[in-house]
Design a protein around this motif. Structure first.
Motif, PDB file in Angstrom:
ATOM      1  N   THR A   1      -6.378  -5.631 -28.277  1.00  0.00           N
ATOM      2  CA  THR A   1      -6.503  -3.981 -28.287  1.00  0.00           C
ATOM      3  C   THR A   1      -8.032  -3.514 -28.993  1.00  0.00           C
ATOM      4  O   THR A   1      -8.281  -4.104 -30.072  1.00  0.00           O
ATOM      5  CB  THR A   1      -5.503  -3.194 -29.137  1.00  0.00           C
TER       6      THR A   1
ATOM      7  N   LEU B   1      -5.890   5.108 -21.229  1.00  0.00           N
ATOM      8  CA  LEU B   1      -4.906   4.142 -20.228  1.00  0.00           C
ATOM      9  C   LEU B   1      -5.210   4.514 -18.755  1.00  0.00           C
ATOM     10  O   LEU B   1      -5.342   5.596 -18.434  1.00  0.00           O
ATOM     11  CB  LEU B   1      -3.599   4.385 -20.612  1.00  0.00           C
TER      12      LEU B   1
ATOM     13  N   TYR C   1       0.380  -8.755 -21.757  1.00  0.00           N
ATOM     14  CA  TYR C   1      -0.208  -8.367 -23.132  1.00  0.00           C
ATOM     15  C   TYR C   1      -0.159  -9.385 -23.891  1.00  0.00           C
ATOM     16  O   TYR C   1      -1.058  -9.723 -24.789  1.00  0.00           O
ATOM     17  CB  TYR C   1       0.094  -7.019 -23.650  1.00  0.00           C
TER      18      TYR C   1
ATOM     19  N   GLN D   1      -4.744  -1.970 -20.135  1.00  0.00           N
ATOM     20  CA  GLN D   1      -3.734  -1.210 -20.592  1.00  0.00           C
ATOM     21  C   GLN D   1      -3.517   0.194 -19.720  1.00  0.00           C
ATOM     22  O   GLN D   1      -4.263   0.657 -19.258  1.00  0.00           O
ATOM     23  CB  GLN D   1      -4.393  -0.538 -22.011  1.00  0.00           C
TER      24      GLN D   1
END
Length: 303
Positions: A65, A73, A96, A106
């Motif tokens: 992240t 997103l 992920y 994402q």
């Protein structure tokens, strides 16, 4: 939650709606049910019916992240979301967690379906007027909620009502959205591509319900490929081998048109379209959904 706002549409090639009233979106106060999700109901003016909307976002603290911990997103619309939203979110979470092949985008998953207790209107909302053969059309035309032919109104709902609401409420990129559909959901994603929707640039056509009617939609598809597409696009097509040759007549009809779609793509390359297809050996119309959806997500959203 009542919500009213006026905003310009997202910056992906033209306004879908300049001023939108979001007061009709009501937060149910409950998850979809799905962890890390919210749930809304909305009476669509375009469709003339109430829709259920479930929104799932990945939890914070995922591997890889970005440092700000709150990246914008990509938006992905999921049809038949009463079952498909949960499957799609699970596949995304597994990606992920992948330490060997990291780099899955994402995404904000926006599932669309119908409120509990309301008729399932997918045969109305996901189909074109002359797209369902007479035998099936007679079966589906017993109520207004199930009568085929509402794909145009449903596309307007997604483009002009739902998408502006989603982008006003959530931290999203300015990119176009993806859309995932299987069976009649795949019929609708096919339709949205034919219409060259400004909203979508990534499509899953899972076992698309395309039949032999007076309108040759596959010929329209091939004619479109010969021209200039609205923007660069990716597409994943899938079907189970037992749909194509398993002895069920209307599945086999879908299989013939699936092969026509793939043949058209092979004959008519387009510089703005990247695509992949796969027939899943030994799989039926139902068993193919999970493996094909996983492959579609990887093809369309892995960086």
């Amino acid at each position: 939650m009542g919500l009213t706002a006026a905003l310009s549409a997202p910056q992906f090639g033209g306004a879908l709606a300049s001023t939108v009233d979001f007061s009709g979106f009501k937060n149910t106060g409950q998850p979809w049910p799905l962890r890390d999700s919210e749930s809304f109901e909305y009476h669509s003016k375009a469709v003339g019916d109430k829709m259920a909307v479930g929104v799932w976002s990945p939890p914070k603290g995922l591997p890889h992240t970005p440092a700000d911990k709150n990246p914008p997103l990509d938006v992905v619309y999921v049809l038949d979301a009463s079952f498909a939203l949960g499957i799609t979110a699970t596949i995304c979470m597994l990606q992920y967690a992948d330490l060997i092949n990291p780099g899955f985008a994402q995404v904000l998953l926006v599932g669309v379906d119908y409120p509990i207790g309301q008729p399932n209107a997918r045969t109305r909302d996901y189909t074109m007027a002359d797209q369902v053969p007479s035998a099936l059309k007679d079966r589906f035309s017993t109520t207004p909620e199930t009568t085929p032919g509402g794909a145009g109104k449903f596309l307007t709902f997604l483009e002009e009502e739902l998408d502006p609401f989603i982008r006003s409420k959530y931290n999203t990129t300015n990119k176009r959205a993806g859309i995932l559909g299987d069976s009649f959901g795949g019929t609708f994603t096919f339709y949205a591509f034919l219409r060259q929707s400004k909203l979508f640039d990534r499509y899953w056509l899972g076992s698309p319900g395309i039949f032999e009617t007076a309108t040759d939609y596959v010929a329209q598809f091939e004619a479109l490929l010969k021209g200039e597409l609205a923007h660069p696009t990716k597409m994943y097509l899938s079907m189970g081998s037992l749909e194509i040759n398993g002895g069920v007549g209307f599945y086999e009809e879908m299989g013939r048109n699936y092969n026509r779609l793939v043949n058209a793509l092979n004959r008519t390359p387009n510089d703005k379209l990247a695509w992949a297809s796969k027939v899943y050996e030994g799989h039926t119309h139902t068993s193919v959904v999970a493996p094909a959806l996983s492959d579609a997500l990887l093809y369309l959203f892995r960086k």
